[in-house]
Design a protein around this motif. Structure first.
Motif, PDB file in Angstrom:
ATOM      1  N   VAL A  84      13.611  -4.079   2.106  1.00 15.90           N
ATOM      2  CA  VAL A  84      12.293  -3.912   2.924  1.00 15.90           C
ATOM      3  C   VAL A  84      12.044  -5.065   3.857  1.00 15.90           C
ATOM      4  N   ALA A  85      12.982  -6.247   3.651  1.00 18.56           N
ATOM      5  CA  ALA A  85      12.679  -7.401   4.643  1.00 18.56           C
ATOM      6  C   ALA A  85      12.636  -6.961   6.053  1.00 18.56           C
ATOM      7  N   ASN A  86      14.075  -6.056   6.128  1.00 20.00           N
ATOM      8  CA  ASN A  86      14.326  -5.813   7.564  1.00 20.00           C
ATOM      9  C   ASN A  86      13.281  -4.721   7.927  1.00 20.00           C
ATOM     10  N   GLN A  87      12.740  -3.950   7.158  1.00 24.82           N
ATOM     11  CA  GLN A  87      12.009  -2.997   7.639  1.00 24.82           C
ATOM     12  C   GLN A  87      10.741  -3.545   7.952  1.00 24.82           C
ATOM     13  N   MET A  88      10.124  -4.705   7.273  1.00 26.13           N
ATOM     14  CA  MET A  88       8.923  -5.323   7.770  1.00 26.13           C
ATOM     15  C   MET A  88       9.065  -5.825   9.032  1.00 26.13           C
ATOM     16  N   GLU A  89      10.227  -6.391   9.361  1.00 28.65           N
ATOM     17  CA  GLU A  89      10.451  -6.830  10.964  1.00 28.65           C
ATOM     18  C   GLU A  89      10.182  -5.729  11.873  1.00 28.65           C
ATOM     19  N   LYS A 148      -1.238  -1.788  16.568  1.00 24.35           N
ATOM     20  CA  LYS A 148      -2.048  -1.326  15.640  1.00 24.35           C
ATOM     21  C   LYS A 148      -3.597  -1.933  15.426  1.00 24.35           C
ATOM     22  N   PRO A 149      -4.588  -1.205  15.131  1.00 24.40           N
ATOM     23  CA  PRO A 149      -6.062  -1.454  15.120  1.00 24.40           C
ATOM     24  C   PRO A 149      -6.325  -2.097  13.716  1.00 24.40           C
ATOM     25  N   ASP A 150      -7.282  -2.717  13.417  1.00 25.19           N
ATOM     26  CA  ASP A 150      -7.437  -3.613  12.014  1.00 25.19           C
ATOM     27  C   ASP A 150      -7.773  -2.309  11.153  1.00 25.19           C
ATOM     28  N   TYR A 151      -7.386  -2.546   9.884  1.00 27.52           N
ATOM     29  CA  TYR A 151      -7.675  -1.702   8.754  1.00 27.52           C
ATOM     30  C   TYR A 151      -8.265  -2.165   7.650  1.00 27.52           C
ATOM     31  N   ASN A 152      -9.069  -1.348   6.864  1.00 26.46           N
ATOM     32  CA  ASN A 152      -9.631  -2.040   5.588  1.00 26.46           C
ATOM     33  C   ASN A 152      -8.972  -1.212   4.551  1.00 26.46           C
ATOM     34  N   PRO A 153      -8.769  -2.159   3.401  1.00 30.04           N
ATOM     35  CA  PRO A 153      -8.079  -1.370   2.153  1.00 30.04           C
ATOM     36  C   PRO A 153      -8.936  -0.198   1.636  1.00 30.04           C
ATOM     37  N   LYS A 154     -10.136   0.077   2.181  1.00 34.31           N
ATOM     38  CA  LYS A 154     -10.815   1.131   1.814  1.00 34.31           C
ATOM     39  C   LYS A 154     -10.347   2.534   2.456  1.00 34.31           C
ATOM     40  N   LEU A 197       1.322   5.006   9.274  1.00 35.13           N
ATOM     41  CA  LEU A 197       2.073   3.658   9.680  1.00 35.13           C
ATOM     42  C   LEU A 197       1.268   2.518   8.710  1.00 35.13           C
ATOM     43  N   TYR A 198       0.203   2.818   8.635  1.00 39.58           N
ATOM     44  CA  TYR A 198      -0.452   1.582   7.797  1.00 39.58           C
ATOM     45  C   TYR A 198      -0.152   1.949   6.267  1.00 39.58           C
ATOM     46  N   VAL A 199      -0.198   3.166   5.858  1.00 38.16           N
ATOM     47  CA  VAL A 199       0.616   3.218   4.447  1.00 38.16           C
ATOM     48  C   VAL A 199       1.785   2.658   4.184  1.00 38.16           C
ATOM     49  N   LYS A 200       2.734   2.826   5.183  1.00 33.47           N
ATOM     50  CA  LYS A 200       4.083   2.579   5.140  1.00 33.47           C
ATOM     51  C   LYS A 200       4.122   0.985   5.206  1.00 33.47           C
ATOM     52  N   ASP A 201       3.174   0.412   6.210  1.00 35.00           N
ATOM     53  CA  ASP A 201       3.298  -0.981   6.058  1.00 35.00           C
ATOM     54  C   ASP A 201       2.801  -1.502   4.824  1.00 35.00           C
ATOM     55  N   LEU A 202       1.770  -1.089   4.115  1.00 36.20           N
ATOM     56  CA  LEU A 202       1.119  -1.414   2.946  1.00 36.20           C
ATOM     57  C   LEU A 202       2.392  -1.437   1.881  1.00 36.20           C
ATOM     58  N   VAL A 203       3.013  -0.075   1.857  1.00 38.32           N
ATOM     59  CA  VAL A 203       4.019  -0.121   0.839  1.00 38.32           C
ATOM     60  C   VAL A 203       5.117  -1.106   0.818  1.00 38.32           C
ATOM     61  N   THR A 204       5.528  -1.231   2.024  1.00 39.19           N
ATOM     62  CA  THR A 204       6.599  -2.226   2.267  1.00 39.19           C
ATOM     63  C   THR A 204       6.120  -3.687   2.055  1.00 39.19           C
ATOM     64  N   GLU A 205       5.074  -3.942   2.079  1.00 34.87           N
ATOM     65  CA  GLU A 205       4.409  -5.243   1.822  1.00 34.87           C
ATOM     66  C   GLU A 205       4.484  -5.559   0.355  1.00 34.87           C
ATOM     67  N   ALA A 255      -0.816  -8.987  -0.461  1.00 36.12           N
ATOM     68  CA  ALA A 255      -0.081  -7.924  -0.025  1.00 36.12           C
ATOM     69  C   ALA A 255      -0.913  -6.600   0.303  1.00 36.12           C
ATOM     70  N   LEU A 256      -1.854  -6.305  -0.530  1.00 31.46           N
ATOM     71  CA  LEU A 256      -2.956  -5.453  -0.355  1.00 31.46           C
ATOM     72  C   LEU A 256      -4.296  -5.757   0.465  1.00 31.46           C
ATOM     73  N   THR A 257      -4.140  -6.771   0.953  1.00 29.35           N
ATOM     74  CA  THR A 257      -5.151  -7.562   1.805  1.00 29.35           C
ATOM     75  C   THR A 257      -6.285  -7.123   1.285  1.00 29.35           C
ATOM     76  N   LEU A 258      -6.698  -7.739  -0.073  1.00 31.02           N
ATOM     77  CA  LEU A 258      -7.967  -7.750  -0.886  1.00 31.02           C
ATOM     78  C   LEU A 258      -8.492  -8.977  -0.645  1.00 31.02           C
ATOM     79  N   PRO A 259      -9.913  -9.335  -0.707  1.00 27.34           N
ATOM     80  CA  PRO A 259     -10.498 -10.375  -0.768  1.00 27.34           C
ATOM     81  C   PRO A 259     -10.052 -11.330  -1.697  1.00 27.34           C
TER      82      PRO A 259
END
Length: 376
Positions: free
Chosen positions: A254-259, A268-274, A290-298, A334-338
């Protein structure tokens, strides 16, 4: 597996779950399910065949142990539902195991018509010897909560409406995401000459589960409400299983996928975890995917790094607990939570469970296959 046993043992400390010191009991048995159990026992005596639906991720733990003596005495097909969420290699071993026990078993996806057609073909084959002497046949669908019984019933109806000359308009079963949502025993006529009725029954979880780990697996698969066990405790168990099996070490790629994702999603616009919460009014677009895929990769990358850099003993209970606590911290990022949120841990648990249950983290079978000898 010493470390994970310690995590399981500490589940006894969760008050809502009702574990006792002697061995652990889950006191969760809604009244309507107790009544349904009595009705099921009575109708089992009249049924010609039983489809017992189980969760492919927990082929043993999702069995209703109280009803097994009666179920095993009937013509029975074990339908391992949600096969797309289970590791196919391990699932095939389970199928061979059931075969060694002379028990018909078929992995299915209740939402797939082709998959359900195969199940119906097996049902007809098993009923061939009965059809010649009985004008009316009864097929029961049983299982613990949230294994997909109602979804299976609906798929059967859709297929039957085009395949059989049904005499009356068919009624769909009630489907819901929470365990025990189908609260009535209802019969549906799906075929004529011979008349075949399929009964949808509420899932009945045994009132006492003496094996704590079985209870945790049921909770992880969603057959026990999260609030009964606690999302925090469920995720601790899940992380203990993943770490003990070394699953995160398979996510090195996943390190390569993240790049790659970083390059693709520059605009990509900003997203909220909600945004992870289901929104029935709006279909997912390319940015959402794309956001969900990015989140899973993180998430996968975070767990890979923490486990690969772990210098303790995974079999030691205290070391494993320390690793899991560290993983909660990195998952929050990784889940970008406060970071300062008082409910951050709960939010981490809920979102991590959402990803796991949706199969975003990969396919898993939590039950170990018993040793068996292939029947020649």
């Amino acid at each position: 597996m010493v470390g994970i046993k310690g995590i399981v043992k500490k589940a006894m400390e969760v008050g809502e779950m009702g574990f006792n010191k002697e061995g652990g009991v889950i006191n969760w048995f809604p009244g309507h399910m107790a009544a349904a159990t009595r009705a099921i026992r009575n109708r089992l005596k009249l049924s010609d065949l039983v489809i017992e639906v189980r969760d492919s991720r927990i082929p043993f733990s999702s069995a209703n142990q109280d009803l097994q003596p009666q179920l095993s005495a009937k013509r029975r097909i074990i339908a391992l539902n949600k096969k797309d969420l289970a590791n196919s290699n391990v699932l095939n071993k389970w199928v061979r195991y059931f075969g060694s026990c002379k028990q018909d078993c078929l992995p299915i996806s209740a939402h797939s018509r082709s998959s359900v057609r195969k199940l119906l073909e097996l049902v007809e084959f098993k009923l061939k010897e009965v059809i010649s002497r009985e004008p009316t046949l009864l097929v029961m669908v049983v299982g613990v909560p949230n294994v997909g019984k109602s979804a299976l019933i609906n798929s059967i109806h859709q297929i039957a409406s085009t395949r059989f000359p049904v005499q009356q308009k068919m009624k769909r079963a009630t489907v819901g995401p929470l365990p025990g949502v189908t609260q009535d025993i209802a019969g549906y006529k799906i075929a004529h000459q011979p008349s075949i009725y399929v009964l949808d029954t509420p899932g009945v979880l045994v009132p006492s589960i003496t094996n704590i780990e079985t209870g945790l697996k049921l909770a992880l698969a969603g057959s026990v409400k999260d609030s009964v066990v606690g999302e925090d405790r469920i995720v601790q168990y899940l992380l203990a299983v993943l770490n003990t099996r070394g699953s995160p070490l398979h996510w090195k790629h996943v390190a390569n996928q993240m790049e790659e994702i970083t390059e693709i999603s520059e605009d990509k616009p900003d997203y909220n975890p909600k945004d992870l919460r289901p929104n029935r009014k709006r279909a997912l677009n390319a940015s959402d995917v794309l956001y969900v895929k990015d989140l899973v990769t993180e998430v996968q990358h975070a767990l890979y790094v923490t486990l690969s850099e772990f210098s303790g003993n995974i079999e030691d209970e205290n070391d494993l607990e320390c690793l899991i606590e560290h993983q909660f911290e990195v998952l929050q990022k990784a889940l970008t939570l406060p970071h300062k949120s008082s409910e951050a841990r709960l939010m981490v648990s809920k979102k991590f469970l959402t990803l796991f249950r949706a199969g975003k983290l990969g396919s898993f079978v939590l039950d170990d296959v018993p040793e068996f000898n292939l029947v020649s």
